[in-house]
Design a protein around this motif. Sequence first.
Motif, PDB file in Angstrom:
ATOM      1  N   GLY A 190       0.792  -1.225   0.000  1.00  0.00           N
ATOM      2  CA  GLY A 190       0.000   0.000   0.000  1.00  0.00           C
ATOM      3  C   GLY A 190       0.821   1.269   0.000  1.00  0.00           C
ATOM      4  N   ALA A 191       2.107   1.186  -0.353  1.00  0.00           N
ATOM      5  CA  ALA A 191       2.961   2.377  -0.374  1.00  0.00           C
ATOM      6  C   ALA A 191       2.772   3.129  -1.681  1.00  0.00           C
ATOM      7  CB  ALA A 191       4.419   1.987  -0.202  1.00  0.00           C
ATOM      8  N   ARG A 192       2.855   4.432  -1.620  1.00  0.00           N
ATOM      9  CA  ARG A 192       2.757   5.247  -2.832  1.00  0.00           C
ATOM     10  C   ARG A 192       4.070   5.979  -3.055  1.00  0.00           C
ATOM     11  NH1 ARG A 192       2.194  10.632  -2.026  1.00  0.00           N
ATOM     12  NH2 ARG A 192       1.482  11.420  -0.015  1.00  0.00           N
ATOM     13  N   VAL A 199       4.247   4.951   3.199  1.00  0.00           N
ATOM     14  CA  VAL A 199       3.211   4.004   3.609  1.00  0.00           C
ATOM     15  C   VAL A 199       2.191   4.738   4.480  1.00  0.00           C
ATOM     16  CG1 VAL A 199       2.726   1.858   4.821  1.00  0.00           C
ATOM     17  CG2 VAL A 199       4.858   2.116   3.549  1.00  0.00           C
ATOM     18  N   PRO A 200       0.899   4.655   4.169  1.00  0.00           N
ATOM     19  CA  PRO A 200      -0.121   5.358   4.956  1.00  0.00           C
ATOM     20  C   PRO A 200      -0.390   4.657   6.276  1.00  0.00           C
ATOM     21  CG  PRO A 200      -1.178   4.091   3.233  1.00  0.00           C
ATOM     22  CD  PRO A 200       0.307   3.940   3.014  1.00  0.00           C
ATOM     23  N   SER A 201       0.541   4.736   7.192  1.00  0.00           N
ATOM     24  CA  SER A 201       0.409   4.121   8.507  1.00  0.00           C
ATOM     25  C   SER A 201       1.057   5.026   9.542  1.00  0.00           C
ATOM     26  CB  SER A 201       1.088   2.748   8.520  1.00  0.00           C
ATOM     27  OG  SER A 201       1.196   2.263   9.843  1.00  0.00           O
ATOM     28  N   MET A 202       0.482   5.065  10.730  1.00  0.00           N
ATOM     29  CA  MET A 202       1.044   5.892  11.785  1.00  0.00           C
ATOM     30  C   MET A 202       2.079   5.160  12.626  1.00  0.00           C
ATOM     31  SD  MET A 202       0.076   8.885  11.366  1.00  0.00           S
ATOM     32  CE  MET A 202       0.619   9.650  12.883  1.00  0.00           C
ATOM     33  N   VAL A 229       9.040   4.706   3.848  1.00  0.00           N
ATOM     34  CA  VAL A 229       8.933   5.253   5.204  1.00  0.00           C
ATOM     35  C   VAL A 229       7.454   5.431   5.505  1.00  0.00           C
ATOM     36  CG1 VAL A 229      11.168   6.404   5.174  1.00  0.00           C
ATOM     37  CG2 VAL A 229       9.174   7.625   4.320  1.00  0.00           C
ATOM     38  N   THR A 230       7.083   5.233   6.745  1.00  0.00           N
ATOM     39  CA  THR A 230       5.684   5.371   7.105  1.00  0.00           C
ATOM     40  C   THR A 230       5.338   6.836   7.374  1.00  0.00           C
ATOM     41  OG1 THR A 230       6.140   5.020   9.451  1.00  0.00           O
ATOM     42  CG2 THR A 230       5.620   3.066   8.121  1.00  0.00           C
ATOM     43  N   GLU A 231       4.065   7.128   7.261  1.00  0.00           N
ATOM     44  CA  GLU A 231       3.606   8.479   7.566  1.00  0.00           C
ATOM     45  C   GLU A 231       3.887   8.831   9.023  1.00  0.00           C
ATOM     46  OE1 GLU A 231       1.862  12.205   6.941  1.00  0.00           O
ATOM     47  OE2 GLU A 231       2.381  10.668   5.487  1.00  0.00           O
ATOM     48  N   GLY A 232       3.756   7.831   9.908  1.00  0.00           N
ATOM     49  CA  GLY A 232       4.055   8.082  11.317  1.00  0.00           C
ATOM     50  C   GLY A 232       5.490   8.499  11.527  1.00  0.00           C
ATOM     51  N   ARG A 277      -4.196   4.470  10.933  1.00  0.00           N
ATOM     52  CA  ARG A 277      -3.847   3.588  12.036  1.00  0.00           C
ATOM     53  C   ARG A 277      -3.009   2.441  11.497  1.00  0.00           C
ATOM     54  NH1 ARG A 277      -5.519   7.366  13.986  1.00  0.00           N
ATOM     55  NH2 ARG A 277      -7.052   7.681  15.642  1.00  0.00           N
ATOM     56  N   PRO A 278      -2.181   1.829  12.359  1.00  0.00           N
ATOM     57  CA  PRO A 278      -1.480   0.624  11.912  1.00  0.00           C
ATOM     58  C   PRO A 278      -2.478  -0.422  11.450  1.00  0.00           C
ATOM     59  CG  PRO A 278      -0.567   1.426  13.968  1.00  0.00           C
ATOM     60  CD  PRO A 278      -1.799   2.240  13.704  1.00  0.00           C
TER      61      PRO A 278
END
Length: 330
Positions: free
Chosen positions: A79-81, A113-116, A133-136, A320-321
């Motif tokens: 799900g990474a952009r 990655v859309p995750s906190m 890298v994650t958004e968090g 959210r994770p």
Amino acid sequence: MPGMNLDTEHSASRTFERGLVLANFAQAGVLLLAFGALTTAVLWPEFGRGGIAIAAVAAVAIVLLVTRIPPATMMQLYGARPYQAGDLAQFENITSELARRAGLRSPPRLYVVPSMSVSAFSFGSSRSFATAVTEGLLRRLTMREVAALLAREAAHAKRGDLLVLGIADFIARCAQAFYYAGLALAALNILRGVSGSDPVPWASVLLLILAPTLMTALQLALSRTREMDADRAAALLTGDPLGVASAVSRLDASPGKPLEDLIPPVPARKVPLPSMLRFAPPAERRIALLNALQAPPMPPLDIAEGPRISLIGVGPIEMRPRYRWPGVWF
């Protein structure tokens, strides 16, 4: 003489890098042999020696998937952009400089990655790889800390870690699929017992159910120094051991304990890692080693902290994770 000392250092560095590559190939071989042996043991009651051929084909398929699937495709699965240059312009300068210092052919393609959760990971090889890298991570860490984690990923690529990590990830996914197949066959055996039909060999069913536990135990038995070695390499690349230590201290403490991955059921596992080969030693130990590291001769990266990326990020705030089948990632 100075020239001789420099030549000696370069020779020692090349020898060390060759040793790392050989160690990674050896660990990849152990993982593939173990996976092949498990697959053969599961199939032997039904297929006999044909199970060996099937296991060999499965092992070769894993290697081909790891080495042939483009990193961009793997990022899509998570799900990474793709990172857009306008989001955080410093990224391009930082990754290019880290790739130059590490001696890589090209910098990685960056993804978000859309995750906190707070994490970073890579796929590919030293020739071509992608880093996510994650958004968090972008919201909670300073640019200095983000650069330290990007340096760790560059170090993994330079050291040849991505191959063995990729193989471990695929084997972990296969083992989880075996687990679900074992549950289905166990249910089928119960139905066959009621109807009086011959069951699937219970030994094969038990091995399928225990596959994640067996593969996890093997990965935990392999070298656990990879992450600490990457910390040290990142400190050398950035010229900033304290920055790397600060980044390590900010990483998620949510991976839990290895025991959680050794005990079924798979859906209940709490360790958010693709495979346990990525499981790092305690942060306190890593930070102590980094704090004791002398300042490397490499000049620190030129990083501007303002405006702080932790106040901006690059995506929506309501994240959210997420847990994905089979197993957990972010």
